[in-house]
Design a protein around this motif. Structure first.
Motif, PDB file in Angstrom:
ATOM      1  N   ARG A 288     -35.203  -7.456 -44.364  1.00  0.00           N
ATOM      2  CA  ARG A 288     -34.399  -6.396 -44.697  1.00  0.00           C
ATOM      3  C   ARG A 288     -33.120  -6.655 -45.450  1.00  0.00           C
ATOM      4  O   ARG A 288     -32.203  -7.307 -44.713  1.00  0.00           O
ATOM      5  N   LEU A 289     -33.016  -6.894 -46.750  1.00  0.00           N
ATOM      6  CA  LEU A 289     -31.828  -7.456 -47.441  1.00  0.00           C
ATOM      7  C   LEU A 289     -30.628  -6.077 -47.706  1.00  0.00           C
ATOM      8  O   LEU A 289     -31.115  -5.068 -48.506  1.00  0.00           O
ATOM      9  N   GLN A 290     -29.613  -6.114 -47.104  1.00  0.00           N
ATOM     10  CA  GLN A 290     -28.583  -4.867 -47.305  1.00  0.00           C
ATOM     11  C   GLN A 290     -27.581  -5.626 -48.078  1.00  0.00           C
ATOM     12  O   GLN A 290     -26.643  -6.419 -47.625  1.00  0.00           O
ATOM     13  N   VAL A 291     -27.046  -5.115 -49.237  1.00  0.00           N
ATOM     14  CA  VAL A 291     -25.900  -5.545 -50.029  1.00  0.00           C
ATOM     15  C   VAL A 291     -25.109  -4.465 -49.929  1.00  0.00           C
ATOM     16  O   VAL A 291     -25.114  -3.412 -50.344  1.00  0.00           O
TER      17      VAL A 291
ATOM     18  N   GLN B 290     -49.974  -0.498 -43.301  1.00  0.00           N
ATOM     19  CA  GLN B 290     -48.493  -0.949 -42.973  1.00  0.00           C
ATOM     20  C   GLN B 290     -47.748  -0.278 -41.933  1.00  0.00           C
ATOM     21  O   GLN B 290     -47.370   0.819 -42.306  1.00  0.00           O
ATOM     22  N   ALA B 291     -47.549  -0.440 -40.831  1.00  0.00           N
ATOM     23  CA  ALA B 291     -47.101   0.192 -39.674  1.00  0.00           C
ATOM     24  C   ALA B 291     -45.459  -0.063 -40.006  1.00  0.00           C
ATOM     25  O   ALA B 291     -45.094  -0.815 -40.698  1.00  0.00           O
ATOM     26  N   LEU B 292     -44.844   0.864 -39.370  1.00  0.00           N
ATOM     27  CA  LEU B 292     -43.266   1.053 -39.540  1.00  0.00           C
ATOM     28  C   LEU B 292     -42.776  -0.105 -39.078  1.00  0.00           C
ATOM     29  O   LEU B 292     -42.959  -0.780 -38.039  1.00  0.00           O
ATOM     30  N   GLY B 293     -41.806  -0.786 -40.079  1.00  0.00           N
ATOM     31  CA  GLY B 293     -41.171  -2.015 -39.696  1.00  0.00           C
ATOM     32  C   GLY B 293     -41.828  -3.311 -39.685  1.00  0.00           C
ATOM     33  O   GLY B 293     -41.519  -4.298 -39.320  1.00  0.00           O
ATOM     34  N   GLN B 294     -42.983  -3.141 -40.104  1.00  0.00           N
ATOM     35  CA  GLN B 294     -44.177  -4.410 -40.118  1.00  0.00           C
ATOM     36  C   GLN B 294     -44.323  -4.684 -41.908  1.00  0.00           C
ATOM     37  O   GLN B 294     -44.354  -3.970 -42.521  1.00  0.00           O
TER      38      GLN B 294
END
Lengths: 114, 112
Positions: A109-112, B37-41
């Motif tokens: 997850r890229l958070q800018v 696609q499971a959550l967060g995967q």
């Protein structure tokens, strides 16, 4: 069989700063390498791919990646990020030579932020 | 069409119900893939079609999952007797030969 490891689950960065998202892979056969981006509630969009040739690959939105066979890595970089780059990024591999399934990492997850 | 489309975009099912998820690939694309696609995967492979032939179904998690592509274009992923662990986003992708895979927006399945 192939596997992909994305070492960072989240990467926070300020706007206009450089960023590197790390990806390592393992495979017993030759593979192609890919980076995909996923914006909220959307499907996956291809950023760039390495099939053969030059190990430095340039993609869309100013991203680039370098294939390093000895280190089995394919890290994604951007010299200056924008707020709009905030998204989930997935590294993936697939076997060469035929249409075949993609094996994905768990994503970064890229958070800018400003 | 302009891209891969999937319907419905969201589906809520009670545990035990059957569901059917549809994928319309890009016209002319021979290969069609389903991923979960499971959550967060990251997405995980379910099955692969070349035209109407299902060449690889090694990723289907149980015999409750069934996919078909009878005329080599539209594909349907069916899940029987849904369980809570089936809650995920189901992604469809198509490609022409060895070319890159183009993904649809996905169907988010929630089993309550």
């Amino acid at each position: 069989a192939q596997s992909v490891t994305q070492l960072d689950s989240q990467v926070p960065v300020f706007e206009e700063a450089p960023v590197e998202l790390r990806c390592n892979y393992s495979s017993s056969v030759s593979v192609y390498l890919f980076w995909y981006v996923q914006y909220p509630n959307q499907g996956l969009q291809l950023l760039l791919k390495y099939l053969s040739g030059s190990t430095l690959v340039k993609g869309i939105n100013g991203f680039e990646a370098e294939f390093n066979k000895s280190q089995t890595s394919f890290h994604l970089r951007k010299p200056s990020v924008h707020i709009s780059d905030t998204a989930e990024y997935f590294c993936a591999v697939r076997r060469t030579g035929t249409a075949s399934k993609l094996t994905f990492g768990t994503g970064t997850r890229l958070q800018v932020t400003l | 069409g302009a891209g891969v489309s999937q319907s419905p975009r969201y589906k809520v099912a009670k545990r035990g119900q059957d569901v059917a998820l549809r994928c319309d690939p890009i016209s002319g694309h021979v290969s069609l893939f389903w991923y979960q696609q499971a959550l967060g995967q990251g997405p995980e492979f379910l099955t692969y079609f070349q035209n109407e032939a299902q060449l690889d179904k090694s990723g289907l998690p149980s015999d409750r999952f069934f996919a078909e592509r009878p005329e080599g274009s539209v594909s349907t992923l069916k899940i029987q007797r849904t369980q809570q662990e089936d809650s995920a986003v189901y992604l469809c992708a198509s490609s022409f030969g060895q070319d890159e895979q183009y993904f649809g927006p996905g169907t988010r399945l929630t089993v309550t």
